[in-house]
Design a protein around this motif. Sequence first.
Motif, short mmCIF file in Angstrom:
data_model
loop_
_atom_site.label_atom_id
_atom_site.label_comp_id
_atom_site.label_asym_id
_atom_site.label_seq_id
_atom_site.Cartn_x
_atom_site.Cartn_y
_atom_site.Cartn_z
N GLY A 1 0.80 -1.22 0.00
CA GLY A 1 0.00 0.00 0.00
C GLY A 1 0.83 1.26 0.00
N VAL A 2 1.99 1.20 -0.67
CA VAL A 2 2.87 2.37 -0.76
C VAL A 2 3.20 2.62 -2.22
N THR A 3 3.80 3.78 -2.47
CA THR A 3 4.24 4.08 -3.83
C THR A 3 5.55 3.35 -4.11
N THR A 4 5.89 3.22 -5.38
CA THR A 4 7.17 2.58 -5.71
C THR A 4 8.33 3.44 -5.24
N GLY A 5 8.15 4.76 -5.19
CA GLY A 5 9.20 5.64 -4.69
C GLY A 5 9.48 5.39 -3.21
N THR A 6 8.42 5.27 -2.42
CA THR A 6 8.58 4.95 -1.00
C THR A 6 9.22 3.59 -0.83
N LEU A 7 8.78 2.63 -1.63
CA LEU A 7 9.34 1.28 -1.54
C LEU A 7 10.82 1.27 -1.91
N THR A 8 11.20 2.05 -2.90
CA THR A 8 12.61 2.09 -3.31
C THR A 8 13.50 2.49 -2.13
N ILE A 9 13.08 3.48 -1.37
CA ILE A 9 13.85 3.91 -0.19
C ILE A 9 13.93 2.76 0.82
N GLN A 10 12.81 2.07 1.02
CA GLN A 10 12.77 0.95 1.97
C GLN A 10 13.69 -0.19 1.51
N ILE A 11 13.64 -0.51 0.25
CA ILE A 11 14.47 -1.60 -0.29
C ILE A 11 15.94 -1.22 -0.23
N ASP A 12 16.26 0.04 -0.48
CA ASP A 12 17.66 0.49 -0.35
C ASP A 12 18.18 0.20 1.06
N LYS A 13 17.38 0.53 2.07
CA LYS A 13 17.78 0.30 3.47
C LYS A 13 17.93 -1.20 3.75
N LEU A 14 16.98 -1.99 3.27
CA LEU A 14 17.03 -3.44 3.51
C LEU A 14 18.19 -4.09 2.77
N GLU A 15 18.56 -3.54 1.61
CA GLU A 15 19.74 -4.05 0.91
C GLU A 15 21.00 -3.76 1.71
N ARG A 16 21.10 -2.56 2.28
CA ARG A 16 22.27 -2.22 3.10
C ARG A 16 22.37 -3.13 4.33
N LEU A 17 21.21 -3.58 4.84
CA LEU A 17 21.19 -4.50 5.98
C LEU A 17 21.38 -5.96 5.54
N GLU A 18 21.52 -6.16 4.23
CA GLU A 18 21.70 -7.49 3.63
C GLU A 18 20.52 -8.41 3.89
N MET A 19 19.31 -7.82 3.89
CA MET A 19 18.08 -8.58 4.09
C MET A 19 17.40 -8.95 2.77
N VAL A 20 17.58 -8.11 1.76
CA VAL A 20 16.98 -8.36 0.44
C VAL A 20 18.01 -8.09 -0.64
N ARG A 21 17.70 -8.55 -1.83
CA ARG A 21 18.50 -8.21 -3.00
C ARG A 21 17.56 -7.99 -4.17
N ARG A 22 18.03 -7.16 -5.09
CA ARG A 22 17.30 -6.92 -6.33
C ARG A 22 17.99 -7.69 -7.43
N ARG A 23 17.18 -8.13 -8.38
CA ARG A 23 17.76 -8.77 -9.56
C ARG A 23 16.84 -8.50 -10.74
N PRO A 24 17.40 -8.50 -11.93
CA PRO A 24 16.58 -8.27 -13.12
C PRO A 24 15.58 -9.42 -13.31
N HIS A 25 14.42 -9.07 -13.80
CA HIS A 25 13.42 -10.09 -14.14
C HIS A 25 13.90 -10.78 -15.41
N GLU A 26 13.82 -12.10 -15.43
CA GLU A 26 14.36 -12.87 -16.56
C GLU A 26 13.57 -12.66 -17.85
N GLU A 27 12.26 -12.42 -17.73
CA GLU A 27 11.41 -12.32 -18.93
C GLU A 27 11.02 -10.89 -19.28
#
Length: 138
Positions: A58-84
Amino acid sequence: MSDISNLTNQIVEFYEKLSSWELSVVREQGMTLPQMHTLEILGTHEPLRMKELAQRMGVTTGTLTIQIDKLERLEMVRRRPHEEDRRSILVELTPKGKALAEEHHTLHEQLTRDITAQLGSEERRALEEAFRRMNCEF
């Protein structure tokens, strides 16, 4: 007081108690509520496109991007390109993120056991069905 007022009061009281419990548990794990919510969703539905994850939260992709950046720094998540779909980025839990999400889920299950200990199996099934039906209204 009417039945609906009594029910409203019980729902509000339950929500407040559950929220307080959740906040204390999340703090003990060194996370914020939005961070843990992200891990919980990914733990159930991973991997997800950024857009899908934002919608589930229930958030914008902009808000989520900030959240994912923080979680990446904490080594909790990773981003990867979609294969298709080269335009899409998938987000998934790292082993560290998966372990924390599983630990948090275990705490939820223990809380559920604790707060339903006085209920019989029929009452638990009725409660589960009531929650299922209410959740469909959101």
